[in-house]
Design an enzyme around this catalytic site. Structure first.
Site, PDB file in Angstrom:
ATOM      1  N   HIS A 191       0.844  -1.204   0.000  1.00  0.00           N
ATOM      2  CA  HIS A 191       0.000   0.000   0.000  1.00  0.00           C
ATOM      3  C   HIS A 191       0.874   1.247   0.000  1.00  0.00           C
ATOM      4  CE1 HIS A 191      -2.696   3.023   2.220  1.00  0.00           C
ATOM      5  NE2 HIS A 191      -3.214   2.886   1.021  1.00  0.00           N
ATOM      6  N   SER A 192       0.533   2.185  -0.888  1.00  0.00           N
ATOM      7  CA  SER A 192       1.055   3.538  -0.853  1.00  0.00           C
ATOM      8  C   SER A 192       2.581   3.547  -0.827  1.00  0.00           C
ATOM      9  CB  SER A 192       0.450   4.279   0.346  1.00  0.00           C
ATOM     10  OG  SER A 192       0.625   5.664   0.252  1.00  0.00           O
ATOM     11  N   ALA A 193       3.192   4.193   0.179  1.00  0.00           N
ATOM     12  CA  ALA A 193       4.651   4.264   0.249  1.00  0.00           C
ATOM     13  C   ALA A 193       5.292   2.903   0.477  1.00  0.00           C
ATOM     14  CB  ALA A 193       5.089   5.235   1.343  1.00  0.00           C
TER      15      ALA A 193
END
Length: 351
Positions: A191-193
């Site tokens: 997820h994401s970073a």
């Protein structure tokens, strides 16, 4: 929390935890452990799939983003257990249950504010001019005013990240490789970073990563990010390209026009594009929510991956009847329905 309907918890055959990527560093006070990544694992008694699923959180979050929701419902870890998957939930280096110290890990970026998190994750619909899709957001599971208990529960688990992006990515690749060396082949949900975990793990251990579900991964390609830049396209540290690239400047880039209104132009490689040979056999799905700011840019990640020879597809939630979600889809009202979609994709695509 009050009013939440609860199912009986899944029966486990095994559970536990360990750390990987432990380094030893000599300091004035003596020899210290540093750089480690915490891993919690749960194996369902009714296991139906040989491949485990590794869940990797984003930015200043931690593994608890998958363990539960701020309004008190079970999280994606439980949902995947109910679908018969063994689950490994990590806390990346210097976050959550992976201890942080500035002498060992470097300085942190700023802590998140209520204003920032509300505008980005909780209630983008309150600032509808922020990006075209913001007005579509409907799935936050609580109130949006400061003092709301669900909002407080969410904010309590968010924190700052190590400020040096290249260092973060180097730690991610080292710990991802160590985890796969220990548990063997796996499917990665990032997820994401934490999205770089998938690309760097597959690059370091290509035979061990059987599929990647990149939920709104850090990007778009070559973008500036907190603490650095995705100078290698997907990451801030080197990946193996074919033909090889000795430095980021050797990877040409060009701006590709957005495919339709409401989306943004994104960089891809200049042709002829270098390939990512260690990812060419890894099925990838980039998962994007309808009402996230990432809805305007995630197509750029898909374009970059396909151009580099990676079998990537784009799962836009609204095209599967899942409407109104934002960036933190794993804790929103319809999180179980999204988990079911992801489990179905794994069943069809992961060997």
């Amino acid at each position: 929390m009050d009013g939440v309907t609860r199912q009986a918890p899944p029966v486990l055959a095994d559970q536990g935890f360990f750390w990987v990527g432990v380094e030893r560093e000599e300091r004035a006070g003596g020899l210290m452990a540093a750089g480690q990544m915490f891993v919690q694992y749960m194996v369902p008694a009714a296991r139906r799939h040989a491949l485990p699923v590794v869940m990797v959180h984003g930015g200043g979050g931690q593994g608890l983003d998958y363990l539960g929701t701020p309004d008190g419902r079970p999280g994606w870890a439980t949902a995947f257990l109910r679908h018969g998957y063994a689950v490994y939930v990590v806390d990346r280096t210097a976050l959550g249950r992976s201890p942080y110290h500035p002498e060992l890990h470097g300085p942190l970026g700023p802590p998140p504010t209520y204003g920032l998190m509300r505008g980005r994750f909780v209630a983008p619909e309150l600032t509808p001019d922020a990006y075209p899709q913001a007005v579509l957001h409907t799935q936050w599971p609580g109130g949006t005013a400061v003092g709301d208990p669900v909002l407080d529960q969410f904010m309590a688990g968010q924190g700052p990240s190590v400020a040096d992006l290249a260092r973060v990515h180097a730690d991610i690749q080292r710990c991802a490789a160590a985890l796969l060396d220990r548990i063997g082949p796996a499917v990665l949900v990032t997820h994401s970073a934490g999205g770089s975990f998938g690309w760097l793990a597959a690059d370091a251990r290509p035979g061990q990563v059987r599929a990647i579900l990149a939920v709104e991964p850090q990007g778009p390609p070559f973008a500036a990010a907190p603490g650095g830049e995705l100078s290698w396209g997907l990451t801030a540290v080197p990946m193996r390209f074919d033909p090889p690239a000795a430095a980021p400047g050797e990877i040409g880039r060009e701006l590709r026009a957005a495919p339709r209104p409401g989306l943004q132009d994104c960089f891809v490689q200049a042709e002829p594009a270098r390939q990512l040979p260690n990812l060419r056999e890894v099925p990838v799905a980039v998962v994007t929510a309808e009402a996230s700011w990432k809805a305007a840019e995630d197509h750029g990640m898909v374009d970059f991956l396909r151009q580099a020879g990676v079998p990537a597809e784009h799962l836009r939630l609204e095209e599967h009847g899942l409407r109104g979600n934002g960036h933190m889809m794993m804790i929103e009202r319809n999180s179980d329905e999204i988990a079911a979609l992801l489990c179905d994709w794994i069943r069809r695509r992961a060997a």
